[in-house]
Design a protein around this motif. Sequence first.
Motif, PDB file in Angstrom:
ATOM      1  N   THR A   1       5.361   3.386 -13.718  1.00  0.00           N
ATOM      2  CA  THR A   1       6.458   4.206 -13.204  1.00  0.00           C
ATOM      3  C   THR A   1       5.943   5.495 -12.591  1.00  0.00           C
ATOM      4  O   THR A   1       5.034   6.126 -13.132  1.00  0.00           O
ATOM      5  N   VAL A   2       6.531   5.871 -11.457  1.00  0.00           N
ATOM      6  CA  VAL A   2       6.294   7.190 -10.867  1.00  0.00           C
ATOM      7  C   VAL A   2       7.641   7.751 -10.431  1.00  0.00           C
ATOM      8  O   VAL A   2       8.336   7.151  -9.609  1.00  0.00           O
ATOM      9  N   TYR A   3       8.012   8.880 -11.015  1.00  0.00           N
ATOM     10  CA  TYR A   3       9.198   9.614 -10.591  1.00  0.00           C
ATOM     11  C   TYR A   3       8.753  10.717  -9.635  1.00  0.00           C
ATOM     12  O   TYR A   3       7.767  11.408  -9.885  1.00  0.00           O
ATOM     13  N   THR A   4       9.503  10.875  -8.534  1.00  0.00           N
ATOM     14  CA  THR A   4       9.175  11.896  -7.534  1.00  0.00           C
ATOM     15  C   THR A   4      10.418  12.713  -7.201  1.00  0.00           C
ATOM     16  O   THR A   4      11.487  12.140  -6.963  1.00  0.00           O
ATOM     17  N   ILE A   5      10.267  14.015  -7.195  1.00  0.00           N
ATOM     18  CA  ILE A   5      11.331  14.911  -6.724  1.00  0.00           C
ATOM     19  C   ILE A   5      10.790  15.667  -5.517  1.00  0.00           C
ATOM     20  O   ILE A   5       9.726  16.291  -5.594  1.00  0.00           O
ATOM     21  N   THR A   6      11.494  15.566  -4.408  1.00  0.00           N
ATOM     22  CA  THR A   6      11.130  16.328  -3.217  1.00  0.00           C
ATOM     23  C   THR A   6      12.236  17.344  -2.946  1.00  0.00           C
ATOM     24  O   THR A   6      13.190  17.475  -3.714  1.00  0.00           O
TER      25      THR A   6
ATOM     26  N   PHE B   1       0.847  -1.188   0.000  1.00  0.00           N
ATOM     27  CA  PHE B   1       0.000   0.000   0.000  1.00  0.00           C
ATOM     28  C   PHE B   1       0.878   1.232   0.000  1.00  0.00           C
ATOM     29  O   PHE B   1       1.799   1.366   0.804  1.00  0.00           O
ATOM     30  N   GLU B   2       0.591   2.144  -0.915  1.00  0.00           N
ATOM     31  CA  GLU B   2       1.349   3.380  -1.002  1.00  0.00           C
ATOM     32  C   GLU B   2       0.525   4.511  -0.400  1.00  0.00           C
ATOM     33  O   GLU B   2      -0.500   4.907  -0.969  1.00  0.00           O
ATOM     34  N   PRO B   3       0.950   5.052   0.741  1.00  0.00           N
ATOM     35  CA  PRO B   3       0.225   6.190   1.319  1.00  0.00           C
ATOM     36  C   PRO B   3       0.259   7.406   0.403  1.00  0.00           C
ATOM     37  O   PRO B   3      -0.663   8.205   0.380  1.00  0.00           O
ATOM     38  N   VAL B   4       1.345   7.557  -0.354  1.00  0.00           N
ATOM     39  CA  VAL B   4       1.457   8.563  -1.403  1.00  0.00           C
ATOM     40  C   VAL B   4       1.918   7.832  -2.654  1.00  0.00           C
ATOM     41  O   VAL B   4       2.889   7.074  -2.597  1.00  0.00           O
ATOM     42  N   GLU B   5       1.220   8.024  -3.771  1.00  0.00           N
ATOM     43  CA  GLU B   5       1.573   7.295  -4.982  1.00  0.00           C
ATOM     44  C   GLU B   5       3.037   7.506  -5.337  1.00  0.00           C
ATOM     45  O   GLU B   5       3.528   8.627  -5.411  1.00  0.00           O
ATOM     46  N   GLY B   6       3.740   6.397  -5.537  1.00  0.00           N
ATOM     47  CA  GLY B   6       5.140   6.462  -5.920  1.00  0.00           C
ATOM     48  C   GLY B   6       6.114   6.416  -4.768  1.00  0.00           C
ATOM     49  O   GLY B   6       7.324   6.294  -4.980  1.00  0.00           O
ATOM     50  N   LEU B   7       5.625   6.500  -3.518  1.00  0.00           N
ATOM     51  CA  LEU B   7       6.495   6.472  -2.346  1.00  0.00           C
ATOM     52  C   LEU B   7       6.087   5.327  -1.434  1.00  0.00           C
ATOM     53  O   LEU B   7       4.895   5.085  -1.226  1.00  0.00           O
ATOM     54  N   PRO B   8       7.061   4.614  -0.864  1.00  0.00           N
ATOM     55  CA  PRO B   8       6.730   3.473  -0.005  1.00  0.00           C
ATOM     56  C   PRO B   8       6.189   3.874   1.361  1.00  0.00           C
ATOM     57  O   PRO B   8       5.570   3.069   2.048  1.00  0.00           O
ATOM     58  N   GLU B   9       6.429   5.125   1.767  1.00  0.00           N
ATOM     59  CA  GLU B   9       5.894   5.595   3.038  1.00  0.00           C
ATOM     60  C   GLU B   9       5.667   7.098   2.960  1.00  0.00           C
ATOM     61  O   GLU B   9       6.112   7.754   2.022  1.00  0.00           O
ATOM     62  N   LEU B  10       4.955   7.623   3.960  1.00  0.00           N
ATOM     63  CA  LEU B  10       4.713   9.066   3.991  1.00  0.00           C
ATOM     64  C   LEU B  10       6.028   9.814   4.142  1.00  0.00           C
ATOM     65  O   LEU B  10       6.913   9.385   4.885  1.00  0.00           O
ATOM     66  N   PRO B  11       6.208  10.936   3.438  1.00  0.00           N
ATOM     67  CA  PRO B  11       7.426  11.725   3.602  1.00  0.00           C
ATOM     68  C   PRO B  11       7.559  12.194   5.049  1.00  0.00           C
ATOM     69  O   PRO B  11       6.559  12.525   5.693  1.00  0.00           O
ATOM     70  N   PRO B  12       8.764  12.201   5.589  1.00  0.00           N
ATOM     71  CA  PRO B  12       8.950  12.694   6.956  1.00  0.00           C
ATOM     72  C   PRO B  12       8.637  14.183   7.045  1.00  0.00           C
ATOM     73  O   PRO B  12       8.535  14.878   6.037  1.00  0.00           O
ATOM     74  N   GLN B  13       8.490  14.636   8.277  1.00  0.00           N
ATOM     75  CA  GLN B  13       8.163  16.041   8.504  1.00  0.00           C
ATOM     76  C   GLN B  13       9.230  16.946   7.902  1.00  0.00           C
ATOM     77  O   GLN B  13      10.422  16.725   8.072  1.00  0.00           O
ATOM     78  N   GLY B  14       8.800  17.957   7.191  1.00  0.00           N
ATOM     79  CA  GLY B  14       9.725  18.897   6.572  1.00  0.00           C
ATOM     80  C   GLY B  14      10.042  18.574   5.120  1.00  0.00           C
ATOM     81  O   GLY B  14      10.643  19.403   4.428  1.00  0.00           O
ATOM     82  N   GLU B  15       9.666  17.388   4.663  1.00  0.00           N
ATOM     83  CA  GLU B  15       9.919  17.023   3.259  1.00  0.00           C
ATOM     84  C   GLU B  15       8.680  17.322   2.426  1.00  0.00           C
ATOM     85  O   GLU B  15       7.566  16.926   2.778  1.00  0.00           O
ATOM     86  N   GLU B  16       8.874  18.004   1.296  1.00  0.00           N
ATOM     87  CA  GLU B  16       7.768  18.395   0.436  1.00  0.00           C
ATOM     88  C   GLU B  16       7.973  17.825  -0.962  1.00  0.00           C
ATOM     89  O   GLU B  16       9.079  17.827  -1.496  1.00  0.00           O
ATOM     90  N   ILE B  17       6.901  17.321  -1.533  1.00  0.00           N
ATOM     91  CA  ILE B  17       6.940  16.823  -2.906  1.00  0.00           C
ATOM     92  C   ILE B  17       6.866  18.019  -3.859  1.00  0.00           C
ATOM     93  O   ILE B  17       5.925  18.807  -3.815  1.00  0.00           O
ATOM     94  N   LEU B  18       7.889  18.149  -4.708  1.00  0.00           N
ATOM     95  CA  LEU B  18       7.943  19.268  -5.652  1.00  0.00           C
ATOM     96  C   LEU B  18       7.366  18.898  -7.021  1.00  0.00           C
ATOM     97  O   LEU B  18       6.812  19.748  -7.714  1.00  0.00           O
ATOM     98  N   TRP B  19       7.510  17.621  -7.390  1.00  0.00           N
ATOM     99  CA  TRP B  19       7.047  17.196  -8.714  1.00  0.00           C
ATOM    100  C   TRP B  19       6.921  15.682  -8.742  1.00  0.00           C
ATOM    101  O   TRP B  19       7.696  14.973  -8.107  1.00  0.00           O
ATOM    102  N   GLN B  20       5.919  15.209  -9.449  1.00  0.00           N
ATOM    103  CA  GLN B  20       5.775  13.786  -9.737  1.00  0.00           C
ATOM    104  C   GLN B  20       5.376  13.635 -11.201  1.00  0.00           C
ATOM    105  O   GLN B  20       4.625  14.455 -11.747  1.00  0.00           O
ATOM    106  N   GLY B  21       5.869  12.600 -11.838  1.00  0.00           N
ATOM    107  CA  GLY B  21       5.533  12.392 -13.238  1.00  0.00           C
ATOM    108  C   GLY B  21       5.928  11.009 -13.711  1.00  0.00           C
ATOM    109  O   GLY B  21       6.514  10.208 -12.971  1.00  0.00           O
ATOM    110  N   ARG B  22       5.598  10.746 -14.973  1.00  0.00           N
ATOM    111  CA  ARG B  22       5.891   9.458 -15.616  1.00  0.00           C
ATOM    112  C   ARG B  22       6.582   9.715 -16.955  1.00  0.00           C
ATOM    113  O   ARG B  22       6.489  10.816 -17.508  1.00  0.00           O
TER     114      ARG B  22
END
Length: 217
Positions: A102-107, A12-33
Amino acid sequence: MNHHADHDDFAFEPVEGLPELPPQGEEILWQGRPDWWTLTKESMNLKWVALYFVVLALWRFGTMVDQVNFATAFAASMPLLILGGIVLAMFMLVGFVQARATVYTITNRRVAMRIGAALTVTLNLPFSQIGRADLALRRDGTGTIALDLTDDDTRLSYLVCWPHVRPWVLRRTQPALRCIPDAERIAHMLGEAAEARVNTPQIARRTAAKPSAVAAE
């Protein structure tokens, strides 16, 4: 290196493309395929595959046209063109499935890559471990951002990461955000985020030493 691989296809992905929720202070800047058509053309070498079957069909036609009539020679070469069409359709299906899985994520701290259709793998690549990012830009605006890792002890499998790698760099596999739309803007965003993160002072916490008691004489 903070390299994480998650092999559970059904996790289960709490956020698509990530295995767990980002820790406090981390922000997702972009996601794409990847753009599936560009990915298919590049990774499957569709032009060369199509050319191969066309050359085979022409060779078959040329060797027979002197012995039989035009229609018979053409009919004899058609199965090769049909086979080529089937192979190309299969390659396009593989490219489409790969891109959709595929999901690419930049935080503001890392690049994460959830890749693989049959075997799902998630790569977490902190900015501190990325030495250089190289952009290969195409005329249509799509491009590939290859990541050169600084940790010599980390060895990524080219076959496991394919096609999300820099092509033909086998000795030291470079993971890549492959065939993404608007690649120049994404590369600029990645560079700014990585520079800001690397230049941010890191405050290390340590427990203060307890004062030692000195016996009075």
